[in-house]
Structures are given as C-alpha cells and as structure tokens.
Write an enzyme that holds these catalytic residues in place. Structure first.
Site, mmCIF file in Angstrom:
data_model
loop_
_atom_site.group_PDB
_atom_site.id
_atom_site.type_symbol
_atom_site.label_atom_id
_atom_site.label_comp_id
_atom_site.label_asym_id
_atom_site.label_seq_id
_atom_site.Cartn_x
_atom_site.Cartn_y
_atom_site.Cartn_z
ATOM 1 N N ILE A 1 -2.081 -1.596 -5.297
ATOM 2 C CA ILE A 1 -3.542 -2.236 -4.962
ATOM 3 C C ILE A 1 -4.862 -0.800 -3.999
ATOM 4 O O ILE A 1 -5.718 -0.557 -5.141
ATOM 5 C CB ILE A 1 -3.673 -3.031 -3.709
ATOM 6 C CG1 ILE A 1 -2.768 -4.305 -4.488
ATOM 7 C CG2 ILE A 1 -4.607 -3.852 -3.838
ATOM 8 C CD1 ILE A 1 -2.369 -5.774 -3.435
ATOM 9 N N ASP B 1 -2.663 7.997 3.542
ATOM 10 C CA ASP B 1 -1.119 7.021 3.652
ATOM 11 C C ASP B 1 -0.164 8.021 4.384
ATOM 12 O O ASP B 1 -0.220 8.547 3.226
ATOM 13 C CB ASP B 1 -1.299 6.797 2.158
ATOM 14 C CG ASP B 1 0.094 5.354 1.973
ATOM 15 O OD1 ASP B 1 0.863 5.951 2.618
ATOM 16 O OD2 ASP B 1 -0.617 4.866 1.682
ATOM 17 N N CYS C 1 -3.260 -1.704 3.233
ATOM 18 C CA CYS C 1 -1.913 -1.400 3.757
ATOM 19 C C CYS C 1 -1.116 -2.894 3.904
ATOM 20 O O CYS C 1 -1.636 -3.907 4.553
ATOM 21 C CB CYS C 1 -2.245 -0.024 4.328
ATOM 22 S SG CYS C 1 -2.913 -0.605 5.816
ATOM 23 N N ASN D 1 0.716 -0.634 12.682
ATOM 24 C CA ASN D 1 -0.839 -0.962 12.415
ATOM 25 C C ASN D 1 -1.647 -2.365 12.854
ATOM 26 O O ASN D 1 -2.371 -2.167 12.277
ATOM 27 C CB ASN D 1 -0.732 -0.529 11.073
ATOM 28 C CG ASN D 1 -0.170 -0.847 10.093
ATOM 29 O OD1 ASN D 1 0.104 -2.124 10.384
ATOM 30 N ND2 ASN D 1 -0.264 -0.715 8.950
ATOM 31 N N THR E 1 -8.742 -6.766 2.727
ATOM 32 C CA THR E 1 -8.252 -8.247 1.265
ATOM 33 C C THR E 1 -7.027 -7.747 1.787
ATOM 34 O O THR E 1 -5.669 -8.618 1.029
ATOM 35 C CB THR E 1 -8.948 -7.475 0.125
ATOM 36 O OG1 THR E 1 -8.845 -6.259 -0.940
ATOM 37 C CG2 THR E 1 -10.257 -8.278 -0.199
ATOM 38 N N SER E 2 -5.932 -7.149 2.396
ATOM 39 C CA SER E 2 -4.639 -6.851 2.866
ATOM 40 C C SER E 2 -3.879 -8.058 4.018
ATOM 41 O O SER E 2 -3.759 -8.612 3.516
ATOM 42 C CB SER E 2 -4.574 -5.666 3.778
ATOM 43 O OG SER E 2 -4.455 -4.840 2.745
ATOM 44 N N ARG E 3 -3.936 -7.810 5.095
ATOM 45 C CA ARG E 3 -3.853 -8.711 5.917
ATOM 46 C C ARG E 3 -4.634 -8.654 7.100
ATOM 47 O O ARG E 3 -5.070 -7.935 8.157
ATOM 48 C CB ARG E 3 -2.413 -8.475 6.801
ATOM 49 C CG ARG E 3 -1.370 -8.441 5.868
ATOM 50 C CD ARG E 3 -0.899 -9.905 5.369
ATOM 51 N NE ARG E 3 0.132 -9.556 4.376
ATOM 52 C CZ ARG E 3 0.043 -10.386 3.335
ATOM 53 N NH1 ARG E 3 -0.904 -9.809 3.207
ATOM 54 N NH2 ARG E 3 0.775 -10.696 2.568
ATOM 55 N N GLU F 1 -5.970 -17.219 9.620
ATOM 56 C CA GLU F 1 -6.146 -17.799 9.425
ATOM 57 C C GLU F 1 -5.091 -18.720 9.034
ATOM 58 O O GLU F 1 -5.018 -19.675 7.999
ATOM 59 C CB GLU F 1 -5.961 -16.862 8.138
ATOM 60 C CG GLU F 1 -4.803 -16.864 7.491
ATOM 61 C CD GLU F 1 -4.576 -15.737 5.835
ATOM 62 O OE1 GLU F 1 -4.020 -15.598 5.254
ATOM 63 O OE2 GLU F 1 -5.950 -14.639 6.241
ATOM 64 N N HIS G 1 -8.235 -15.563 1.652
ATOM 65 C CA HIS G 1 -7.071 -15.724 0.819
ATOM 66 C C HIS G 1 -7.326 -16.097 -0.653
ATOM 67 O O HIS G 1 -5.816 -16.218 -0.330
ATOM 68 C CB HIS G 1 -6.316 -15.641 1.703
ATOM 69 C CG HIS G 1 -5.210 -14.871 2.214
ATOM 70 N ND1 HIS G 1 -4.098 -14.576 2.764
ATOM 71 C CD2 HIS G 1 -4.322 -14.392 0.591
ATOM 72 C CE1 HIS G 1 -3.712 -13.451 2.573
ATOM 73 N NE2 HIS G 1 -3.094 -13.245 1.668
#
EC number: 1.1.1.28
Length: 329
Positions: free
Chosen positions: A155, A174, A205, A211, A232-234, A263, A295
């Site tokens: 992604i 990364d 990520c 993290n 748009t990850s977590r 969420e 989401h």
C-alpha cells in the site's frame, strides 16, 4: 466446511457468496461482532471469518475452541485484534489477507489528501447553500512539496507511485526498505527527518506494540507547522488527544482519518440518531480541518472480490492440508 462470518454487511455477503460459488463452503452470516458472548454462535462451524473490530482475544479463542472451531480467517491485513500466542497454544490456525488491492487504499488516501488541501468538503457544503465565496478555501500546490510515507509495503508503495505523479519529493521510513520504492526514487530517512521535512505525512504501516501512538506529542513537535497528516492504516498509530492539541496550536494544518483508535463502537454502524459518547472523537470531528471516513479505504468492488477470494482460498488450503502462504500460526 461450515464457516461463521462475523461483522457482516451486505457488501461482505454479496462478494463472499459470489466467490463461494467456486468453493462450495456453507456460509453462515452474522451482522454482530465476534465477542466472548457471541462466540457460541460458531457452534458446529469449523472456521470463523472475522474483521478488524472482532475480538480475537484468548477468552474468545478458548470459547471458539470449545465449540469445535479449527480455523480463524481474517478478511483483512491487520491482525492486532487476534492473540496469536493463544491461538498457537490452542492449536487454532490463523490466516489473513495480506494484500488485496493496495491501490484502493492508496487512492482513498489521495482522495482525503486532495479534499483536505483544496477544502472540497467545505466547498460542497457552501455551494449547497448557494454560498459561492472562496474565502477560507485556499490550498497549496502539491507539485514540488515533500511527502513522507511511513510504511512501504504494497500500500505504501502504491501511495508513493501516485505521489510521484504529483511531482513531489518522496521521503519514506520503514525498517525494511522496499526495492520497488527505491526504484521510484524514494529517499529513506529516519523518523525525525521525515517529520521535520514533510509537508504531507501518510501512514501505511501495521499496528504493533512498538509503534502504538507513533504520532504523539513528541512527534508532532518535530513536524512543520501546518503539516497535513492522513491515516488509512490503524487508528492507534495516532495519539488522538495529542492530535487535538496539535490542531489547536496549528501544528497540524489538516488531518484525514479513515481509522480511529476507538472506532470499534462507532464505525461500520449508523449512529446518526445517537449521541456520540466519545468526547475525543466529537472534538476531532468538530474541527473544520479534520476529515473522517468510516474505515472505507478498502471499499471497492475489486478489493472486496480479492478479499473474498483470498479468504476462501486460505480456508481451502487449510482444509486440504496444503501449505497456506498467508498463515500466521
């Protein structure tokens, strides 16, 4: 094989049923979350299929084991909601969908970025009220600006590929640099450098213990004034309370969130007639320069087909005793 599918929406059912025509599994759909209380509904099923907000903790896995479940199939890439150590101890196989449609998520992140930059969400509301004033809608030209991407899996690389088309300078962080990213001319840097030099930061990520709250007060202090952040990850990659303070002092110029750390009791449901009890969410959503989506970055026909195909193929591999490349334990 009989499969219990939790947190099911109509779009889940549609694409799983279409793909299942090639597999022939017995699918039982539930619209509620998998929890310790609802785990009993998997009785008689060899497998359960769960999503990002379903509970895969030890007590739930133990309950599933009691009811004869052998396999846990995540129809998503993230697996932070499943206790893998407990699953291994209980002899439960866990599989996931590591990459379904990277471009779908990256394109959504770009959509949020462009919406925030050019204030499209505000312009939409104004023009509906016949207000055609341009005051307060000034954005910035993205060409020549610096974009920082955290996480360069499939992604992240898809995101970088699009950002390169904007003519932006590309920075990335990364622990495991990607050859595909390097081919795009990406410069890998440490986080402090990425924070201090990026005009736009996009998160791509997974969530790990290391993290959690990666973007916190200390991180925000290192960033440019007016930085744009898109996640748009977590949700838990961002300390939401610290983000509020950074918005108030204008360190964050705009914030796009397709995910939110709390969420679970909000997203994927219609709450339009409810009073939202989460005060942090309410404060964030009240900011004109914060854009929430529920989401939905994954939500394309192509991605849903790919998710369904990989999920059922994973289970088919396990049922036949074949090697499954997407097995976690």
């Amino acid at each position: 094989m009989k499969l219990a599918v939790y947190s099911t929406k109509q779009y889940d059912k549609k694409y799983l049923q279409q793909v299942n025509e090639s597999f022939g599994f017995e699918l039982e759909f539930f619209d509620f979350l998998l929890t310790e209380k609802t785990a009993k509904t998997a009785n008689g099923c060899e497998a359960v299929c769960i999503f990002v907000n379903d509970d895969g903790s030890r007590p739930v896995l133990e309950e599933l084991k009691k009811h004869g479940v052998k396999y846990i199939a995540l129809r998503c890439a993230g697996f932070n909601n499943v206790d893998l150590d407990a699953a291994k101890e209980l002899g439960l196989k866990v599989v996931r969908v590591p990459a379904y449609d990277p471009e779908a998520v990256a394109e959504h992140a770009i959509g949020m970025m462009m919406t925030l930059n050019r204030r499209i969400h505000r312009a939409y509301q104004r023009t509906r009220d016949a207000n055609f004033s341009l005051e307060g809608l000034t954005g910035f030209t993205m060409y020549g600006k610096t974009a920082g991407v955290i996480g360069t899996g499939k992604i992240g690389v898809a995101m970088l590929r699009i950002l390169k088309g904007f003519g932006m300078r590309l920075l990335a962080f990364d622990p495991y640099p990607s050859a595909a990213a390097l081919e795009l001319g990406v410069e890998y840097v440490d986080l402090p450098t990425l924070f201090s030099e990026s005009d736009v930061i996009s998160l791509h990520c997974p969530l790990t213990p290391e993290n959690y709250h990666l973007l916190n007060e200390a991180a925000f202090e290192q960033m440019k004034n007016g930085v744009m952040i898109v996640n748009t990850s977590r949700g838990a990659l961002i300390d939401s309370q610290a983000a509020i303070e950074a918005l108030k002092n204008q360190k964050i110029g705009s914030l796009g969130m397709d995910v939110y750390e709390n969420e679970r009791d909000l997203f994927f449901e219609d709450k339009s007639n409810d009073v939202i009890q989460d005060d942090v969410f309410r404060r964030l959503s009240a900011c004109h320069n914060v854009l929430f989506t529920g989401h939905q970055a994954f939500l394309t026909a192509e991605a849903l087909t790919s998710i369904s195909q990989t999920t059922l193929q994973n289970l088919s591999n396990l049922e036949k005793g074949e090697t499954c490349p997407n097995e976690l334990v």
